[in-house]
Design an enzyme around this catalytic site. Structure first.
Site, short mmCIF file in Angstrom:
data_model
loop_
_atom_site.label_atom_id
_atom_site.label_comp_id
_atom_site.label_asym_id
_atom_site.label_seq_id
_atom_site.Cartn_x
_atom_site.Cartn_y
_atom_site.Cartn_z
CB VAL A 26 -0.96 0.01 1.21
CG1 VAL A 26 -1.62 1.36 1.37
CG2 VAL A 26 -2.00 -1.08 1.05
CG LEU A 28 7.12 4.03 2.51
CD1 LEU A 28 8.31 4.94 2.20
CD2 LEU A 28 7.58 2.80 3.28
CB ALA A 31 6.93 5.28 12.69
N GLY A 32 6.29 3.36 9.62
CA GLY A 32 5.97 1.99 9.28
C GLY A 32 5.63 1.81 7.81
CB VAL A 34 0.43 0.60 5.10
CG1 VAL A 34 -1.01 0.09 5.07
CG2 VAL A 34 0.65 1.50 6.30
CG ASP A 141 0.33 15.09 11.92
OD1 ASP A 141 0.48 16.21 11.37
OD2 ASP A 141 0.85 14.05 11.49
#
Length: 415
Positions: A26, A28, A31-32, A34, A141
């Protein structure tokens, strides 16, 4: 013991339980990484986020714990919901959430939305924020990329990585500049949930305008753009600036008068402009709250006070100021996973396959002498930042399929 299957997703190794099939990249997220996957138990396409190196440092582990805890405890129709969570043998944390077709950033794509869509999306954002704020949480955010949308125009807020407690004194933070409240740029030591409402104003204006309202190139240019539209900040706002140099610079700015929003949004409804006028306010004490926003006349077609719930209890932020060693944060994360597992296994089973899965996971736990086997659980839910090629035609809402690389995601095609 549950079986883990390895897959290569965007150059990183995913270790997922055999419950999930057909993993597809999917994008970025914060912090990870997807991916999408087919959940063999729920028979739904889901999103799986791999949180990178969650135990790399105390600060990263604390952020991981905060996000997992928030996602476990915040449950609302307009928030992304976690369905599963697990920790792999390599000690990466995986959050499983529902998969929505696109996000508002991709939906806009440089074009304004029809007023009716901007209105409905704004209502859902405010409805979600009312719940979040009632739990004592600030998102901090909000931006179009953190607002997920499906083909039915359902909107869900995601990405709680920067979420914080509402407290009398807070430090600055790094958020997306275009949507950052002026009290953050002016280095106030005190700010609260109204920072999210400023972001809502920026997002609403962008939906009507088709481009960011304040696309600053840096924080100075950002503030200049704000004053170009709203005029100089009032004295009571300037007096609350804690940094002498910043206060002196703001006071020395040339006199600027506010411009009417109609000037930049000539086609917008008067009621929409009035809501914007109440959101884009320098002084957060005079900026409307999410609850007040829901009662605004422009929200009248959707406003239903009996269907705009608040949290039943305040979120427990007692950990927030704790200075704990890495191993302690690690244990706390595993504990959250265990709690999630116990809640899901005590819930009503959804068929024989689900019951067998729960029994398998339970056996993996009880036979383990190491908390590592908490990974056999299913942990779930984290923020989702969909960066995939999903498209929605604003003129055809309600009839759009999820798209991945131009192909419709048909659950029946998974094997």
């Amino acid at each position: 013991m549950a079986e883990f299957i390895r897959s290569d997703i965007l150059g990183t190794t995913f270790e997922t339980t055999s419950r999930y099939a057909n993993l597809q990249p999917v994008g970025l997220g914060t912090a990870g990484v997807v991916c999408s996957a087919y959940d063999l138990i729920s028979e739904q396409v889901v999103a799986i986020k791999k949180m990178m190196k969650p135990f790399h440092s105390t600060s990263v582990a604390k952020r991981t714990y905060r996000e997992v805890k928030l996602l476990r405890h915040l449950r609302h129709d307009n928030l992304i919901n976690m369905s599963d969570i697990f920790i792999s043998p390599l000690e990466d944390v995986y959050l499983v959430t529902e998969l929505l077709g696109t996000d508002l950033h991709r939906l806009l794509n440089g074009k304004p939305l029809e007023s009716k869509f901007a209105q409905y999306f704004t209502y859902q954002i405010l409805r979600g924020l009312k719940y979040i704020h009632s739990a004592g949480v600030i998102h901090r955010d909000l931006k179009p990329g953190n607002l997920l949308i499906n083909e039915n125009c359902d909107l869900k807020i995601c990405d709680f990585g920067l979420a914080r407690v509402q407290e009398p004194q807070m430090t600055g933070y790094v958020s997306t500049r275009y949507y950052r409240a002026p009290e953050i740029m002016l280095t106030w030591q005190r700010y609260g949930s109204k920072v999210d409402l400023w972001s809502v104003g920026c997002i609403l204006a962008e939906m009507l305008l088709g481009r960011p309202l304040f696309p600053g190139t840096d924080h100075i240019n950002q503030f200049w753009l704000i004053t170009d539209l709203l005029g100089n900040p009032p004295d009571e706002v300037i007096d609350r600036i804690t940094t002498n140099n910043t206060r002196r610079v703001v006071k020395s700015m040339a006199k600027r008068n506010p411009r009417p929003l109609k000037e930049i949004l000539p086609a917008a409804e008067d009621a929409a402009l009035n809501l914007l006028d109440n959101l884009l306010v320098f002084d957060p004490d005079r900026r409307i709250s999410a609850e007040q926003g829901l009662m605004h006349p422009w929200m009248a077609p959707y406003h239903d006070p009996t269907d705009e719930p608040v949290a039943t209890e305040q979120f427990d932020w007692s950990f927030n100021d704790a200075d704990l060693p890495l191993d302690t944060w690690k244990i706390m994360i595993y504990s959250e996973v265990l709690d999630f597992f116990q809640l899901t296994t005590n819930a009503e089973p959804s068929g024989e396959q689900s019951q067998n899965q729960s029994q398998s996971q339970s056996q993996a736990f009880t036979s383990s002498q190491d908390l590592q086997l908490a990974s056999m659980l299913n942990l779930g839910e984290g923020e989702l930042l969909p960066d995939f090629a999903a498209t929605i035609d604003p003129n055809k809402f309600g009839s759009v399929d999820y798209l991945m690389d131009g192909q419709s995601l048909d659950p029946n095609s998974f094997s």
